[in-house]
Design an enzyme around this catalytic site. Structure first.
Site, PDB file in Angstrom:
ATOM      1  N   CYS A 108       0.910  -1.309  -0.258  1.00 55.89           N
ATOM      2  CA  CYS A 108       0.096  -0.047  -0.085  1.00 55.89           C
ATOM      3  C   CYS A 108       0.877   1.304   0.031  1.00 55.89           C
ATOM      4  CB  CYS A 108      -0.976   0.169   1.284  1.00 55.89           C
ATOM      5  SG  CYS A 108      -2.003  -1.573   1.242  1.00 55.89           S
ATOM      6  N   HIS A 242      -3.102   7.187   3.358  1.00 54.24           N
ATOM      7  CA  HIS A 242      -3.701   5.989   2.947  1.00 54.24           C
ATOM      8  C   HIS A 242      -5.019   5.598   3.105  1.00 54.24           C
ATOM      9  CE1 HIS A 242      -4.171   1.870   1.494  1.00 54.24           C
ATOM     10  NE2 HIS A 242      -3.675   1.369   2.438  1.00 54.24           N
ATOM     11  N   ASN A 272     -10.264   0.014   0.759  1.00 53.98           N
ATOM     12  CA  ASN A 272      -8.978   0.095   0.751  1.00 53.98           C
ATOM     13  C   ASN A 272      -8.664  -0.415  -0.689  1.00 53.98           C
ATOM     14  OD1 ASN A 272      -6.127  -0.519   1.014  1.00 53.98           O
ATOM     15  ND2 ASN A 272      -6.021  -1.539   3.093  1.00 53.98           N
TER      16      ASN A 272
END
Ligand code: UT7
Length: 319
Positions: A108, A242, A272
């Site tokens: 990520c 994030h 996500n």
């Protein structure tokens, strides 16, 4: 380095929490309370490369550039249907670029790693205009009967074009060698000599461990890059974190003692999306006109590895 173009692309299939509750022992209430996520987008008949190419073309358009103007393409991706060639090669072919290209996998945190690589390439005189595409389909990594992971993710792509400039004020990346908190393994083709037992394992995540690491690393990284940039936290107009979980975003804001309004989010609509989440949010804000020349932005991400990264930049793009 400076960002001169942004783009993003999402799959058309929208999956709400209520849709998940039809086949999982979960509820909209649980998912919203623990994560902030209301719905996510999932790839259905498209391939991830379609999204990646769409986001790339939009970023090029927004920069007023054509693929021939690009000196290097970096694609951040954890998994897609092609083992080889890399996703960056597929993007390269579709946009008809003529430069070198490479994929990176920093989970990520990939967008921050890609920005740092872009800066290094520019500083070394190896490239001026760089296309960064973050394209991810984490929904293909999870076990769809495991309610503790499959509700969290969504697919998407975000892209930026960067060129030389002095907008990037500070950047850092780290790795904490914690490979067990977030992991997925797959079986490769057998050989007559591969005797070890291999298993296809869906994503395994120690959720609370990841949560704690995410909050502490983001707080640490943001303080460090803001200070390295010669700024105070109060100088930052927006912190783009994030988009994994709204509670992580809120905890980081609380620990930094910064107002909620400085932490834009869209995790409620996309879940996500791994390394695509920050460039997708950036493009959304850019398209909405939220970003003004002179704004100070801080990005921060964390992911499997355990990788982390953050940066501070001044926005100079005119919409
Ligand atoms: O890009 C990095 C990716 N990962 C992350 O950022 C994740 C970070 N971690 C988190 O966001 C949170 O840890 C989660 C959202 C994953 C989980 O929230 P939690 O507050 O840590 O819940 P928990 O794992 O402690 O589980 C609490 C309960 C458990 O039931 P019992 O054992 O108390 O009966 C779980 O089985 O919630 C249950 N549960 C669910 N219930 C309804 C877990 N998932 C679900 C679900 N629906 N989807």
């Amino acid at each position: 380095m400076k960002i001169i173009g942004t783009g993003s692309a999402h799959p058309s299939c929208v999956v709400t929490n209520d849709m998940l509750a039809q086949f999982l022992d979960t509820s909209d209430e649980w998912i919203v309370t623990r994560t902030g996520i209301k719905e996510r987008r999932l790839l259905s008949d498209e391939e991830l490369k379609d999204l990646a190419v769409d986001a790339a073309r939009k970023a090029l358009d927004s920069a007023g550039m054509q693929a021939k103007d690009i000196d290097f393409i970096i694609c951040s991706n954890v998994v897609n249907e092609y083992v080889t060639p890399s996703l960056s090669c597929l993007i390269h072919e579709a946009v008809q670029a003529s430069c070198p290209c490479v994929d990176i996998n920093a989970a990520c945190t990939g967008f921050i790693y890609a920005l740092q690589m872009a800066e290094a390439y520019q500083t070394a005189g190896m490239a001026k205009n760089i296309l960064i595409v973050c394209a991810e389909e984490p929904t293909r990594m999870v076990d769809w009967s495991d309610r503790s992971t499959c509700v969290l993710f969504g697919d998407g792509a975000g892209a930026v074009v960067v060129t030389e400039g002095t907008d990037l004020k500070a950047i850092k990346t780290t790795n904490a060698s914690k490979t067990e908190v977030l992991v997925q393994k797959r079986v490769l083709q057998p050989t007559p000599y591969a005797t070890k037992k291999s298993e296809n394992l869906p994503l395994v995540m120690l959720g609370q461990e990841v949560f704690k690491n995410a909050v502490s690393s983001s707080v640490r990284d943001l303080k460090e890059v803001v200070s390295k940039a010669g700024m105070e936290l109060t100088d930052i107009d927006y912190f783009l974190l994030h988009q994994a979980n709204i509670r992580i975003v809120e905890f980081v804001g609380h620990h930094l003692d910064m107002p909620k309004e400085k932490f834009p989010h869209n995790v409620e609509f996309y879940g996500n999306t791994s390394s695509a989440s920050i460039p997708m949010l950036l493009d959304e804000m850019n398209a909405r006109g939220d970003l003004k020349k002179g704004h100070k932005l801080a990005f921060s991400a964390f992911g499997a590895g355990f990788t982390t990264g953050a940066c501070v930049l001044e926005w100079s793009m005119e919409k």
